[in-house]
Design a protein around this motif. Sequence first.
Motif, PDB file in Angstrom:
ATOM      1  N   ALA A   1       0.779   8.615   5.695  1.00 59.01           N
ATOM      2  CA  ALA A   1       1.210   7.290   5.223  1.00 59.01           C
ATOM      3  C   ALA A   1       1.542   6.371   6.401  1.00 59.01           C
ATOM      4  CB  ALA A   1       2.418   7.429   4.303  1.00 59.01           C
ATOM      5  N   PHE A   2       2.339   6.889   7.342  1.00 57.40           N
ATOM      6  CA  PHE A   2       2.738   6.046   8.468  1.00 57.40           C
ATOM      7  C   PHE A   2       1.567   5.816   9.432  1.00 57.40           C
ATOM      8  CE2 PHE A   2       5.340   4.680  12.118  1.00 57.40           C
ATOM      9  CZ  PHE A   2       6.155   3.766  11.451  1.00 57.40           C
ATOM     10  N   GLY A   3       0.599   6.761   9.423  1.00 58.26           N
ATOM     11  CA  GLY A   3      -0.585   6.593  10.276  1.00 58.26           C
ATOM     12  C   GLY A   3      -1.395   5.363   9.931  1.00 58.26           C
ATOM     13  N   THR A   4      -1.321   4.929   8.657  1.00 63.08           N
ATOM     14  CA  THR A   4      -2.053   3.720   8.254  1.00 63.08           C
ATOM     15  C   THR A   4      -1.425   2.448   8.837  1.00 63.08           C
ATOM     16  OG1 THR A   4      -0.760   3.454   6.213  1.00 63.08           O
ATOM     17  CG2 THR A   4      -2.739   4.824   6.086  1.00 63.08           C
ATOM     18  N   CYS A   5      -0.210   2.578   9.375  1.00 62.81           N
ATOM     19  CA  CYS A   5       0.489   1.414   9.949  1.00 62.81           C
ATOM     20  C   CYS A   5       0.335   1.316  11.465  1.00 62.81           C
ATOM     21  CB  CYS A   5       1.984   1.474   9.622  1.00 62.81           C
ATOM     22  SG  CYS A   5       2.365   1.515   7.873  1.00 62.81           S
TER      23      CYS A   5
ATOM     24  N   PHE B   1      11.487  -1.089   4.552  1.00 65.08           N
ATOM     25  CA  PHE B   1      11.116  -0.550   3.238  1.00 65.08           C
ATOM     26  C   PHE B   1      10.031   0.518   3.364  1.00 65.08           C
ATOM     27  CE2 PHE B   1      12.813  -4.738   1.704  1.00 65.08           C
ATOM     28  CZ  PHE B   1      13.836  -4.214   0.924  1.00 65.08           C
ATOM     29  N   ILE B   2       9.073   0.277   4.273  1.00 68.17           N
ATOM     30  CA  ILE B   2       7.997   1.251   4.490  1.00 68.17           C
ATOM     31  C   ILE B   2       8.570   2.575   4.994  1.00 68.17           C
ATOM     32  CG2 ILE B   2       6.028   1.804   5.993  1.00 68.17           C
ATOM     33  CD1 ILE B   2       5.247  -1.185   5.768  1.00 68.17           C
ATOM     34  N   LEU B   3       9.457   2.484   5.985  1.00 69.30           N
ATOM     35  CA  LEU B   3      10.053   3.691   6.567  1.00 69.30           C
ATOM     36  C   LEU B   3      10.852   4.464   5.525  1.00 69.30           C
ATOM     37  CD1 LEU B   3      10.343   5.259   9.222  1.00 69.30           C
ATOM     38  CD2 LEU B   3      12.392   3.900   9.702  1.00 69.30           C
ATOM     39  N   ARG B   4      11.585   3.723   4.699  1.00 63.48           N
ATOM     40  CA  ARG B   4      12.372   4.368   3.644  1.00 63.48           C
ATOM     41  C   ARG B   4      11.459   5.089   2.652  1.00 63.48           C
ATOM     42  NH1 ARG B   4      16.226   0.855  -0.252  1.00 63.48           N
ATOM     43  NH2 ARG B   4      14.173   0.331  -1.131  1.00 63.48           N
ATOM     44  N   ALA B   5      10.329   4.449   2.303  1.00 62.41           N
ATOM     45  CA  ALA B   5       9.388   5.063   1.360  1.00 62.41           C
ATOM     46  C   ALA B   5       8.708   6.283   1.978  1.00 62.41           C
ATOM     47  CB  ALA B   5       8.336   4.043   0.937  1.00 62.41           C
TER      48      ALA B   5
ATOM     49  N   ALA C   1       0.820  -1.213   0.000  1.00 63.46           N
ATOM     50  CA  ALA C   1       0.000   0.000   0.000  1.00 63.46           C
ATOM     51  C   ALA C   1       0.856   1.266   0.000  1.00 63.46           C
ATOM     52  CB  ALA C   1      -0.936   0.001   1.208  1.00 63.46           C
ATOM     53  N   ILE C   2       1.988   1.245   0.684  1.00 66.98           N
ATOM     54  CA  ILE C   2       2.816   2.449   0.825  1.00 66.98           C
ATOM     55  C   ILE C   2       3.946   2.498  -0.196  1.00 66.98           C
ATOM     56  CG2 ILE C   2       4.429   3.637   2.391  1.00 66.98           C
ATOM     57  CD1 ILE C   2       2.624   2.688   4.700  1.00 66.98           C
ATOM     58  N   CYS C   3       4.575   1.357  -0.443  1.00 67.52           N
ATOM     59  CA  CYS C   3       5.740   1.340  -1.348  1.00 67.52           C
ATOM     60  C   CYS C   3       5.348   1.175  -2.819  1.00 67.52           C
ATOM     61  CB  CYS C   3       6.699   0.232  -0.947  1.00 67.52           C
ATOM     62  SG  CYS C   3       7.370   0.421   0.722  1.00 67.52           S
ATOM     63  N   LYS C   4       4.224   0.505  -3.075  1.00 66.88           N
ATOM     64  CA  LYS C   4       3.778   0.283  -4.455  1.00 66.88           C
ATOM     65  C   LYS C   4       2.275   0.572  -4.569  1.00 66.88           C
ATOM     66  CE  LYS C   4       7.266  -3.324  -5.155  1.00 66.88           C
ATOM     67  NZ  LYS C   4       8.151  -2.569  -6.043  1.00 66.88           N
ATOM     68  N   PRO C   5       1.855   1.800  -4.247  1.00 62.80           N
ATOM     69  CA  PRO C   5       0.421   2.108  -4.190  1.00 62.80           C
ATOM     70  C   PRO C   5      -0.307   1.917  -5.517  1.00 62.80           C
ATOM     71  CG  PRO C   5       1.744   4.123  -4.087  1.00 62.80           C
ATOM     72  CD  PRO C   5       2.684   2.979  -3.940  1.00 62.80           C
ATOM     73  N   LEU C   6       0.363   2.162  -6.649  1.00 62.20           N
ATOM     74  CA  LEU C   6      -0.284   2.031  -7.953  1.00 62.20           C
ATOM     75  C   LEU C   6      -0.575   0.575  -8.318  1.00 62.20           C
ATOM     76  CD1 LEU C   6       1.755   4.687 -10.000  1.00 62.20           C
ATOM     77  CD2 LEU C   6      -0.494   4.952  -8.917  1.00 62.20           C
ATOM     78  N   HIS C   7       0.134  -0.352  -7.662  1.00 62.26           N
ATOM     79  CA  HIS C   7      -0.042  -1.781  -7.964  1.00 62.26           C
ATOM     80  C   HIS C   7      -0.824  -2.513  -6.870  1.00 62.26           C
ATOM     81  CE1 HIS C   7       2.839  -1.341 -11.255  1.00 62.26           C
ATOM     82  NE2 HIS C   7       3.653  -0.711 -10.420  1.00 62.26           N
ATOM     83  N   TYR C   8      -1.354  -1.744  -5.910  1.00 64.45           N
ATOM     84  CA  TYR C   8      -1.999  -2.355  -4.734  1.00 64.45           C
ATOM     85  C   TYR C   8      -3.123  -3.314  -5.132  1.00 64.45           C
ATOM     86  CZ  TYR C   8      -4.222  -2.712  -0.127  1.00 64.45           C
ATOM     87  OH  TYR C   8      -4.765  -3.177   1.042  1.00 64.45           O
ATOM     88  N   THR C   9      -4.037  -2.846  -5.967  1.00 58.45           N
ATOM     89  CA  THR C   9      -5.200  -3.677  -6.324  1.00 58.45           C
ATOM     90  C   THR C   9      -4.829  -4.836  -7.251  1.00 58.45           C
ATOM     91  OG1 THR C   9      -5.720  -2.120  -8.105  1.00 58.45           O
ATOM     92  CG2 THR C   9      -6.864  -1.817  -6.007  1.00 58.45           C
ATOM     93  N   THR C  10      -3.769  -4.656  -8.028  1.00 55.81           N
ATOM     94  CA  THR C  10      -3.369  -5.737  -8.944  1.00 55.81           C
ATOM     95  C   THR C  10      -2.517  -6.797  -8.241  1.00 55.81           C
ATOM     96  OG1 THR C  10      -1.469  -4.411  -9.659  1.00 55.81           O
ATOM     97  CG2 THR C  10      -3.475  -4.273 -10.984  1.00 55.81           C
ATOM     98  N   VAL C  11      -1.804  -6.398  -7.174  1.00 60.24           N
ATOM     99  CA  VAL C  11      -0.978  -7.354  -6.423  1.00 60.24           C
ATOM    100  C   VAL C  11      -1.830  -8.122  -5.419  1.00 60.24           C
ATOM    101  CG1 VAL C  11       0.921  -7.599  -4.775  1.00 60.24           C
ATOM    102  CG2 VAL C  11       1.160  -6.038  -6.715  1.00 60.24           C
TER     103      VAL C  11
END
Length: 314
Positions: free
Chosen positions: A239-243, A222-226, A127-137
């Motif tokens: 973004a981090f609030g969702t975690c 990876f999330i923190l880096r993104a 969701a955070i690192c690859k948001p555009l691919h979320y629904t396809t992944v």
Amino acid sequence: MLPSNITSTHPAAFLLVGIPGLEHLHIWISIPFCLAYTLALLGNCTLLFIIRADAALHEPMYLFLAMLATIDLVLSSTTLPKMLAIFWFRDREINFFACLVQMFFLHSFSIMESAVLLAMAFDRYVAICKPLHYTTVLTGSLITKIGMAAVARAVTLMTPLPFLLRGFHYCRGPVIAHCYCEHMAVVRLACGDTRFNSIYGIAVAMFIVVLDLLFVILSYVFILRAVLQLASQEARYKAFGTCVSHIGALLSTYTPVVISSVMHRVARRAAPHVHILLAIFYLLFPPMVNPIIYGVKTKQIRDHVLSLFQRKNM
């Protein structure tokens, strides 16, 4: 009196002591346990009802949350009803095979819970690192496969234990110094060479905790880096609030495990009831607080709960 069974090497039933050394306080101890169990049932059933009823919540994060709520319901219901029967009615007897079933469900669903928490970390990573691919992944098919893999791993790892325990001769009596059928508590009553059981139990526990936590930590690196690469501070907080809810669930699950592990090594001479109370805390605390964590921090669930109360007051 326990029924005798001279044709078998195992007793027909075991006797669960409850909390050794605190038998005179069982009634009082049962009050917070009963309250925690009631909160766990209400909280997790409410979560499942909301997720099922609201089509907008049929998303990967909430489907994983539904899995976690189901596991928490099974985990608490596997042990607490019998525990309360011991405390309230002194119903200490448990059939040998019922004991093995309880042990199997207890340890299997603990492993499943760890797997679902790992899957939820993967969900936040995508969701955070690859948001555009979320629904396809994270498709419905993949979520189903992850759920089936979690079940298969747990069942595969735990299936040998009941069969191994069934083959032992129990010459140290039928009394289990615990309030539920925990693997090592049963092994201590067996005669013969039980080293494999002890090593296998420790190896599985270490494998699950270390492996799953390693991948969870890697996901958050990876999330923190993104998150740190986002342009505005507001976007980072959002973004981090969702975690936050997932981190809370991780802490509620693994903190009791760490405390219990440290206590076993630092306070080996502590009274048995200290370790048993910690074990019960591990079983009760996550199912009780996880619905609260997600109910408070997740806007969609919070709004749905508030709307239910508003309808009742109208």
